[in-house]
Design a protein around this motif. Structure first.
Motif, PDB file in Angstrom:
ATOM      1  N   TRP A   1       1.569   9.378  -6.341  1.00 35.69           N
ATOM      2  CA  TRP A   1       2.050  10.723  -6.038  1.00 35.69           C
ATOM      3  C   TRP A   1       3.274  11.080  -6.886  1.00 35.69           C
ATOM      4  CZ3 TRP A   1      -0.410  14.532  -3.931  1.00 35.69           C
ATOM      5  CH2 TRP A   1       0.286  15.693  -3.606  1.00 35.69           C
TER       6      TRP A   1
ATOM      7  N   THR B   1     -10.344   5.732  -7.590  1.00 37.46           N
ATOM      8  CA  THR B   1      -9.017   5.353  -7.105  1.00 37.46           C
ATOM      9  C   THR B   1      -7.922   6.083  -7.865  1.00 37.46           C
ATOM     10  OG1 THR B   1      -9.881   3.160  -6.554  1.00 37.46           O
ATOM     11  CG2 THR B   1      -7.495   3.392  -6.697  1.00 37.46           C
TER      12      THR B   1
ATOM     13  N   TRP C   1       0.828  -1.212   0.000  1.00 32.80           N
ATOM     14  CA  TRP C   1       0.000   0.000   0.000  1.00 32.80           C
ATOM     15  C   TRP C   1       0.862   1.263   0.000  1.00 32.80           C
ATOM     16  CZ3 TRP C   1      -4.609   0.229  -1.676  1.00 32.80           C
ATOM     17  CH2 TRP C   1      -5.460  -0.871  -1.559  1.00 32.80           C
TER      18      TRP C   1
ATOM     19  N   ARG D   1       1.693   1.725  -3.651  1.00 36.47           N
ATOM     20  CA  ARG D   1       0.569   2.217  -4.461  1.00 36.47           C
ATOM     21  C   ARG D   1       0.398   3.720  -4.309  1.00 36.47           C
ATOM     22  NH1 ARG D   1      -4.296  -2.320  -4.138  1.00 36.47           N
ATOM     23  NH2 ARG D   1      -3.040  -4.079  -4.877  1.00 36.47           N
ATOM     24  N   LEU D   2       0.431   4.194  -3.075  1.00 36.33           N
ATOM     25  CA  LEU D   2       0.269   5.627  -2.876  1.00 36.33           C
ATOM     26  C   LEU D   2       1.471   6.390  -3.417  1.00 36.33           C
ATOM     27  CD1 LEU D   2      -1.348   7.511  -0.038  1.00 36.33           C
ATOM     28  CD2 LEU D   2       1.010   8.125  -0.566  1.00 36.33           C
TER      29      LEU D   2
ATOM     30  N   PRO E   1      -0.858   3.736   3.625  1.00 41.27           N
ATOM     31  CA  PRO E   1      -0.922   5.090   3.064  1.00 41.27           C
ATOM     32  C   PRO E   1      -0.521   6.173   4.063  1.00 41.27           C
ATOM     33  CG  PRO E   1      -2.853   3.832   2.429  1.00 41.27           C
ATOM     34  CD  PRO E   1      -2.130   3.020   3.445  1.00 41.27           C
TER      35      PRO E   1
ATOM     36  N   ARG F   1      -4.119  -1.277   4.511  1.00 44.87           N
ATOM     37  CA  ARG F   1      -4.498  -0.083   3.755  1.00 44.87           C
ATOM     38  C   ARG F   1      -4.657   1.138   4.660  1.00 44.87           C
ATOM     39  NH1 ARG F   1      -9.388  -0.211  -0.693  1.00 44.87           N
ATOM     40  NH2 ARG F   1      -8.858   1.733  -1.759  1.00 44.87           N
TER      41      ARG F   1
ATOM     42  N   LEU G   1      -3.820  13.064   0.756  1.00 48.09           N
ATOM     43  CA  LEU G   1      -3.982  11.834  -0.010  1.00 48.09           C
ATOM     44  C   LEU G   1      -3.952  10.624   0.908  1.00 48.09           C
ATOM     45  CD1 LEU G   1      -4.219  10.435  -2.754  1.00 48.09           C
ATOM     46  CD2 LEU G   1      -1.727  10.514  -2.935  1.00 48.09           C
ATOM     47  N   GLY G   2      -3.072  10.655   1.920  1.00 47.34           N
ATOM     48  CA  GLY G   2      -3.016   9.556   2.875  1.00 47.34           C
ATOM     49  C   GLY G   2      -4.295   9.414   3.674  1.00 47.34           C
TER      50      GLY G   2
ATOM     51  N   SER H   1      -7.029   7.910   1.329  1.00 49.64           N
ATOM     52  CA  SER H   1      -6.783   6.489   1.087  1.00 49.64           C
ATOM     53  C   SER H   1      -7.046   5.667   2.344  1.00 49.64           C
ATOM     54  CB  SER H   1      -5.344   6.289   0.613  1.00 49.64           C
ATOM     55  OG  SER H   1      -5.101   4.948   0.274  1.00 49.64           O
TER      56      SER H   1
END
Length: 450
Positions: free
Chosen positions: A49, A258, A41, A44-45, A176, A172, A276-277, A280
């Motif tokens: 970014w 997403t 995860w 992914r973040l 994030p 998750r 954003l964190g 998510s």
């Protein structure tokens, strides 16, 4: 129901939540995955970014391209990978996919350390995302098929699937938030480093397992013939076909939210990596709650109606998020979307895995991966383009409407699906004490209220 009746029912649900942990192999898998998924995860973040930061004015489109590259291989390779998973040792397949994922994350870290902007770095990220997508095309059917061997008993499979979903979404929440802090302090590259190291835990857990030997299917028939056989089986049985089609539609429609999350965080809400964190993590919180709800269910009975309710919750959450201009209202809407998506996905997985024949499990789960992850890249690619034309908010609103229509269509099919599902659940003993002659008088697993 009286209060005295309700208390034992709550206790039975709580005791049912961890029954898959009775198997040593599943405990090892759960522990190893718990470490690895936090890194996943974070990656992914950090990937989103990094692309958003390097992409400039073309960032929404490039986010869609990167997401497409990471997920499209599952669409094209998933069914074929399922054929080989039915032929190969699933445990060995998983070990290989985890080692390859470690290498991919290390390569992504190398690119991020050297990234100075421009198209070259972004297209290297696209290539590496496509490589991970190809790995995942084999990993997903192997992972899902191996769950049965880990828990040993088919009746514990729904709990194992739900607990695994809880683990994914627990990570998750942590991943994030940790990634946002790491990006702000040291940059995206260190998120990829953490991810690469985290794969060591799951590889160690897999090698420590003691699994029973599984007779391998003779491979005299061609790969193409096995693929056609799996497709006819999956799409020739109405309940599995309906579940796969609904899952594909929802994956396609949900992907814009997403993919465009960095756009909402930076442009709609005026935030940065921490925003954003939070967004998510809110999605992960909802998904975790949904997965824990499924883990507490003692039976698969009633999951059909649960799927319909989850689709409604998801559609309304997407529509609400698209209109929100507040961080905390957006987070609340994403909590709803996370719960709806997770319940719909995990409940569909549970029903399919419960009904499928063992010798076709890998191929059917290959089609499951094609529906769950394979349809998503087309949604991500389309959403990246549409966001530049109609705006990110309108794209996500349209996604919510599409999800609601899909849930309505599935709900209308439930009466027909019950007649097909009932004989299988009677044969498996999921409807206890019911003879074949009286099976038609019983409520089905797909439609009975939980």
């Amino acid at each position: 129901m009286s209060t005295d009746d309700a208390e034992p029912d709550r206790r039975s649900r709580l005791s049912a939540m961890g029954r898959a942990f009775g198997n040593r192999n599943y405990r090892l898998f759960f522990a190893g995955q718990g470490v690895s998924l936090v890194g996943t995860w974070m990656t992914r973040l950090a990937t989103g970014w990094l692309v958003f930061r390097l992409g400039g004015a073309e960032a929404p489109w490039l986010l869609g391209v990167v997401s497409f590259a990471g997920l499209a291989p599952t669409f094209f390779l998933g069914p074929l990978a399922g054929v080989f998973v039915d032929r190969w040792d699933r445990h060995r397949v998983m070990v290989v996919t985890q080692v390859l994922s470690l290498v991919q994350s290390a390569a992504l870290a190398w690119v991020a350390f050297r990234a100075e902007g421009g198209a070259a770095s972004i297209w290297l990220i696209v290539v590496l995302s496509a490589a991970q997508g190809a790995i995942n095309a084999f990993d997903m059917p192997a992972r899902q098929s191996l769950l049965v061997e880990m828990v040993g008993r088919r009746e514990d499979l729904p709990n194992a699937i739900a607990l695994n979903s809880s683990l994914v979404n627990g990570a998750r929440l942590v991943g994030p938030a940790l990634a946002g802090a790491v990006i702000a302090a040291a940059g995206e590259a260190w998120c990829f480093v953490v991810d690469a190291v985290s794969y060591v835990a799951v590889v160690a857990a897999l090698t420590a397992m003691r699994l029973p030997s599984r007779p391998m299917r003779a491979s005299a028939e061609s790969v193409g013939r096995h693929l056609v056989e799996g497709a006819r089986y999956a799409f020739g049985f109405p309940p599995i076909r309906a579940l796969l089609l609904l899952l594909a539609l929802i994956s396609f429609a949900t992907m814009p939210q997403t993919v465009l999350l960095p756009v909402f965080a930076a442009q709609v809400l005026g935030g940065g990596p921490h925003t954003l964190g939070v967004l998510s993590a809110a999605t992960g919180l909802g998904a975790l709650c949904g997965a824990l709800y499924l883990a507490s269910r003692p039976s698969v009975l009633g999951l059909g109606r649960v799927i319909v309710a989850a689709a409604v919750l998801l559609g309304l959450g997407l529509a609400g998020f698209s209109r929100s201009g507040s961080l905390w209202l957006s987070a609340a809407m994403l909590t709803a979307t996370g719960a709806g998506m997770m319940v719909q996905m995990a409940a569909s997985n549970t029903l399919i895995q419960t009904m499928v024949d063992e010798d076709k499990r890998g191929r059917v789960m290959g089609f499951y991966g094609m529906a769950f992850q394979g349809a998503a890249p087309f949604g991500s690619l389309l959403s990246g383009w549409l966001a530049g034309v109609a705006g990110a908010r309108n794209v996500v609103l349209g996604s919510g409407v599409l999800v609601l229509l899909g849930g309505l269509a599935f709900a209308m099919q439930l009466p027909r699906l019950r007649s097909h599902a009932r004989p299988i659940y009677v044969r498996l003993g999921i409807l206890p004490g019911v003879g074949a002659a009286s099976a038609t008088a019983m409520p089905p697993a797909l439609a009975e209220a939980g």
